[in-house]
Design an enzyme around this catalytic site. Structure first.
Site, PDB file in Angstrom:
ATOM      1  N   ASP A   1       2.503 -12.079  -6.607  1.00  0.00           N
ATOM      2  CA  ASP A   1       3.091 -13.069  -6.007  1.00  0.00           C
ATOM      3  C   ASP A   1       2.752 -13.901  -5.510  1.00  0.00           C
ATOM      4  OD1 ASP A   1       1.694 -12.053  -3.867  1.00  0.00           O
ATOM      5  OD2 ASP A   1       3.901 -12.437  -1.900  1.00  0.00           O
TER       6      ASP A   1
ATOM      7  N   CYS B   1      -0.215  -8.353  -3.784  1.00  0.00           N
ATOM      8  CA  CYS B   1       0.507  -9.088  -2.629  1.00  0.00           C
ATOM      9  C   CYS B   1      -0.446  -9.038  -2.021  1.00  0.00           C
ATOM     10  CB  CYS B   1       2.259  -8.844  -2.262  1.00  0.00           C
ATOM     11  SG  CYS B   1       2.098  -7.063  -2.384  1.00  0.00           S
TER      12      CYS B   1
ATOM     13  N   THR C   1      -0.300  -7.904   1.394  1.00  0.00           N
ATOM     14  CA  THR C   1      -0.697  -6.257   1.334  1.00  0.00           C
ATOM     15  C   THR C   1      -0.592  -5.761   0.508  1.00  0.00           C
ATOM     16  OG1 THR C   1       1.201  -5.681   2.198  1.00  0.00           O
ATOM     17  CG2 THR C   1       0.407  -6.250   3.768  1.00  0.00           C
TER      18      THR C   1
ATOM     19  N   HIS D   1      -5.229  13.107  -8.747  1.00  0.00           N
ATOM     20  CA  HIS D   1      -4.314  13.792  -8.063  1.00  0.00           C
ATOM     21  C   HIS D   1      -2.420  13.471  -8.541  1.00  0.00           C
ATOM     22  CE1 HIS D   1      -7.731  16.178  -5.303  1.00  0.00           C
ATOM     23  NE2 HIS D   1      -7.973  15.839  -7.100  1.00  0.00           N
TER      24      HIS D   1
ATOM     25  N   HIS E   1      -2.320  19.532 -10.058  1.00  0.00           N
ATOM     26  CA  HIS E   1      -1.719  18.995  -9.718  1.00  0.00           C
ATOM     27  C   HIS E   1      -0.543  17.918 -10.760  1.00  0.00           C
ATOM     28  CE1 HIS E   1      -5.138  18.595  -7.302  1.00  0.00           C
ATOM     29  NE2 HIS E   1      -5.539  18.454  -7.680  1.00  0.00           N
TER      30      HIS E   1
HETATM   31  C1  RB5 Z   1       3.655 -13.215   2.029  1.00  0.00           C
HETATM   32  O1  RB5 Z   1       3.532 -13.451   2.649  1.00  0.00           O
HETATM   33  C2  RB5 Z   1       3.979 -11.213   2.035  1.00  0.00           C
HETATM   34  O2  RB5 Z   1       4.623 -10.795   2.802  1.00  0.00           O
HETATM   35  C3  RB5 Z   1       4.226 -10.483   0.708  1.00  0.00           C
HETATM   36  O3  RB5 Z   1       2.543 -11.125  -0.214  1.00  0.00           O
HETATM   37  C4  RB5 Z   1       3.704  -8.847   0.958  1.00  0.00           C
HETATM   38  O4  RB5 Z   1       2.504  -8.883   1.709  1.00  0.00           O
HETATM   39  C5  RB5 Z   1       4.715  -8.277   1.107  1.00  0.00           C
HETATM   40  O5  RB5 Z   1       4.895  -6.789   1.359  1.00  0.00           O
END
Ligand code: RB5
Length: 147
Positions: free
Chosen positions: A8, A65, A67, A98, A133
């Site tokens: 993203d 993204c 996180t 695994h 596994h």
């Molecule tokens: C975008 O602001 C953020 O929510 C997205 O990149 C991500 O971290 C979502 O899991």
């Protein structure tokens, strides 16, 4: 090896860095977007790359993204996908050995550029161990069939 990339807006800059890094190592990289830092929705890219991996259009995927969580959850909704969010190389190594992970996901707001490069290098240099596994991976995939 053909590698499908997706991110993203939050993961865009790290996607560009990792794509170049793997291209320099001889990987064929297919970029499914996003292509700028304009705001987009991570599920669209998790789904898209998940489908490309599941169909065999690419061998493996890299998703980023903010996180790594939202985009990996989205990819994991696609049948046949095993996407693992990793923030350090040990997990990247073990998820191939695994879990036979076919997508590596990272958070661009979590990992630095150098650690991210180490994570993809590890992910693409390891192999699934099979054996016991494989039984566990098959059990995981059966959950998909049952739901
Ligand atoms: C975008 O602001 C953020 O929510 C997205 O990149 C991500 O971290 C979502 O899991």
């Amino acid at each position: 090896m053909r590698v499908g990339f997706g991110s993203d807006h939050a993961g865009f800059f790290l996607k560009e860095i990792l794509k170049k890094h793997l291209e320099e190592k001889g990987f064929e990289c297919v970029d499914y977007g996003t292509y700028s830092e304009d705001r987009v929705d991570y599920p669209d890219y998790g789904k898209l790359v998940g489908e490309k991996v599941a169909s065999g259009e690419v061998d493996k995927g890299v998703l980023i993204c903010g996180t790594g969580i939202g985009i990996s959850i989205s990819a994991n909704k696609v049948k046949g996908v095993r996407a693992a969010v990793c923030s350090e190389p040990y997990s990247a190594k073990m998820t191939v050995r695994h879990n036979d992970a076919n997508i590596i996901a990272m958070g661009a707001r979590v990992v630095g550029e150098d650690v991210a490069k180490m994570i993809v290098d590890t992910f693409f240099s390891e192999e699934f161990e099979g054996g016991r596994h494989l039984d566990r991976v098959n059990k995981m995939m059966k959950i998909e069939e049952e739901n």
